[in-house]
Scaffold this motif. Structure first.
Motif, PDB file in Angstrom:
ATOM      1  N   LYS A  53      -5.919   1.604  -2.622  1.00 34.38           N
ATOM      2  CA  LYS A  53      -5.224   2.574  -3.465  1.00 34.38           C
ATOM      3  C   LYS A  53      -3.803   2.108  -3.753  1.00 34.38           C
ATOM      4  N   LYS A  54      -3.098   1.660  -2.698  1.00 34.10           N
ATOM      5  CA  LYS A  54      -1.726   1.184  -2.888  1.00 34.10           C
ATOM      6  C   LYS A  54      -1.709  -0.161  -3.605  1.00 34.10           C
ATOM      7  N   ALA A  55      -2.662  -1.006  -3.290  1.00 34.50           N
ATOM      8  CA  ALA A  55      -2.702  -2.333  -3.903  1.00 34.50           C
ATOM      9  C   ALA A  55      -2.917  -2.233  -5.410  1.00 34.50           C
ATOM     10  N   ASN A  86      -2.379   0.371  -7.367  1.00 34.93           N
ATOM     11  CA  ASN A  86      -1.225   1.013  -7.992  1.00 34.93           C
ATOM     12  C   ASN A  86      -0.092   0.017  -8.190  1.00 34.93           C
ATOM     13  N   GLN A  87       0.138  -0.801  -7.158  1.00 34.43           N
ATOM     14  CA  GLN A  87       1.220  -1.773  -7.231  1.00 34.43           C
ATOM     15  C   GLN A  87       0.891  -2.885  -8.235  1.00 34.43           C
ATOM     16  N   ILE A 112       2.590  -4.515   0.743  1.00 32.82           N
ATOM     17  CA  ILE A 112       2.424  -3.068   0.637  1.00 32.82           C
ATOM     18  C   ILE A 112       3.215  -2.439   1.776  1.00 32.82           C
ATOM     19  N   ASP A 113       4.020  -1.442   1.456  1.00 40.36           N
ATOM     20  CA  ASP A 113       4.798  -0.768   2.490  1.00 40.36           C
ATOM     21  C   ASP A 113       3.871  -0.045   3.469  1.00 40.36           C
ATOM     22  N   ILE A 170       1.419   1.456   6.020  1.00 41.16           N
ATOM     23  CA  ILE A 170       0.069   2.009   6.106  1.00 41.16           C
ATOM     24  C   ILE A 170      -0.008   2.685   7.469  1.00 41.16           C
TER      25      ILE A 170
END
Length: 490
Positions: free
Chosen positions: A405-407, A409-410, A422-423, A425
């Protein structure tokens, strides 16, 4: 009328239940006739109906579970919840104008294979009593309510849909793969573990600020179903067998089926663990038990607990060390008001907070190293013996929901620039960082070929989730009145 016949087999004969209390359900005592178990808005749950469904569920459980009083009490509540839910949904269907008569239901029943040789009404009634130990009117009412519930679900489902954006995001998640490093602290970190008296007193004030005058504090830890099921050894043969027996009408989705199997195994393990916990709370203290399950003891006050009112009441009225089974988890807890402000306990709580803050600061420093010089980031951290840097090659994003999800989005914001960090987790209060070395996005043109299948799969999940919430809301807006002859407070 195919759904009615399937309900006759699946609901009435199998009577499957999910063992978790309805969201927000409130149970209140109420005097009533001995043949009535409960009422909801003038609708009655009869003793025979309750016993029928309970016996069906008991036939599926192991003897060790049946011997656990706490589990059986929750099972009783759940059976009432399930019956009430069916009645309320049937009423909602009637309010929308749906209807089915006893005569129509009876005709469909008589046309089934099990009843095809029955000619007279007397024989029919005898067959119902012999096979189900239910009066005909109760049996038919169950099927009418099931049919009306189906109609209600079908009507509401017409308004649910999946748009192209949702489907495309699912396509990305399913078809994207990545190479990444997991970066985690493996050695103890220095943190402040001695405190002055003034600091201790100040920390007590923070505890008091969370404590209402009527609240009590409890020590507790929670055992989740997945804590007991670390085994990921599910073979292709297991997947195929499960699909053929339970999912043959759907598209074959290997990862989804694998998750369902793991969930079912976990649910079985957690219920089997109740007998062990029941014995442990009688012979050991909460510290010893928490160590057996490698769980951290926490402190909470009752107003902060997100649980139905009857669960909170169970905790409030319990004496000594006790446990409850709720939401597929076992809560082991103990009233601790008499010691909440003891110096040792306060200092221990302060140490937990201090250690967590130190870990956050440590990871923030790593993030700053990356921001300062991203090209040399990996080389620098690999030389730090406090860290474990593990490499994972060609991992499917669908199997890594927190990371993907973060990957993704980034990636969208950076236009697929690799590599990047990624900051935070978070996983059960443990920190780690993810460094994406390579993200492999699928060819977006292939989405057209898979769009319809993805939409159908997402719609199934969305429908299940929607109706789960809807059922919870319908139940929570109606008070269930229990017969005190059968439901007594401890």
């Amino acid at each position: 009328m195919k759904s009615i016949l399937s309900k006759l087999i699946i609901i009435v004969l199998a009577a499957g239940l999910i063992i978790s209390l309805g969201v927000g359900s409130e149970f209140i005592s109420f005097g009533m006739d001995k043949n009535i178990i409960a009422k909801v808005d003038k609708m009655e749950v009869t003793k025979k109906e309750f016993i029928f469904f309970k016996n069906k569920k008991l036939s599926e459980l192991s003897s060790s579970i049946k011997g656990n009083k706490d589990f059986m009490k929750i099972l009783d509540y759940q059976i009432v919840d399930m019956i009430v839910q069916r009645k309320l949904l049937a009423r909602e269907a009637k309010n929308l104008g749906f209807h089915i008569s006893n005569e129509k239901i009876r005709q469909y029943i008589l046309n089934t294979e099990a009843f095809k040789d029955i000619v007279t009404i007397a024989n029919y009634e005898t067959a119902i009593r012999r096979n189900f130990d239910l009066d005909v009117d109760v049996f038919e009412q169950i099927l009418i309510e099931e049919n009306l519930s189906d109609k209600y679900y079908g009507f509401i489902k017409e308004f649910l849909f999946i748009n192209n954006d949702e489907a495309f995001q699912e396509f990305l998640k399913n078809e994207t793969s990545m190479n990444y490093y997991k970066i985690e602290l493996i050695k103890p970190i220095n943190f402040k573990n001695t405190f002055t008296d003034s600091e201790i007193e100040e920390f007590k004030k923070t505890i008091l600020s969370d404590k209402s005058t009527k609240d009590s504090f409890y020590k507790f830890f929670k055992i989740n179903s997945y804590d007991l099921n670390k085994n990921d050894n599910i073979t292709d043969s297991d997947l195929k067998s499960y699909y053929e027996n339970y999912k043959s009408g759907e598209e074959f989705n290997k990862e989804k089926i694998k998750r369902e199997i793991k969930e079912k195994i976990s649910d079985k393990l957690i219920t089997n663990e109740l007998k062990t916990i029941s014995n442990l709370v009688k012979t050991e203290n909460i510290n010893e038990i928490s160590k057996k399950y490698n769980k951290e003891i926490k402190v909470f006050n009752i107003s902060s607990l997100q649980a139905p009112s009857n669960i909170k009441t169970k905790i409030k009225t319990s004496k000594g060390l006790n446990f409850i089974y709720y939401d597929k988890s076992i809560w082991v807890f103990e009233l601790t008001d008499n010691e909440i402000f003891q110096k040792d306990l306060v200092v221990n709580q302060m140490k937990v907070v201090a250690e967590k803050n130190s870990k956050k600061e440590f990871y923030n420093n790593l993030i700053n190293i990356y921001k300062t010089n991203p090209d040399d980031f990996l080389d620098k951290i690999k030389s730090d013996n406090r860290l474990q840097v593990s490499f994972y090659n060609n991992q499917k994003a669908v199997n890594l929901p927190l990371i993907s999800k973060k990957a993704l989005n980034q990636t969208e914001s950076k236009k697929n620039i690799n590599p990047y960090l990624i900051d935070y987790i978070f996983e059960d209060d443990k920190f780690y960082l993810i460094f994406i070395e390579k993200l492999r996005l699928p060819d977006s043109e292939l989405f057209i070929l898979d769009k319809d299948r993805i939409k159908n799969s997402l719609l199934i999940d969305k429908t299940e989730s929607f109706f789960e919430k809807l059922n919870g809301e319908i139940i929570s807006n109606n008070k269930i009145e229990l017969n005190t002859k059968y439901f007594k407070d401890d």
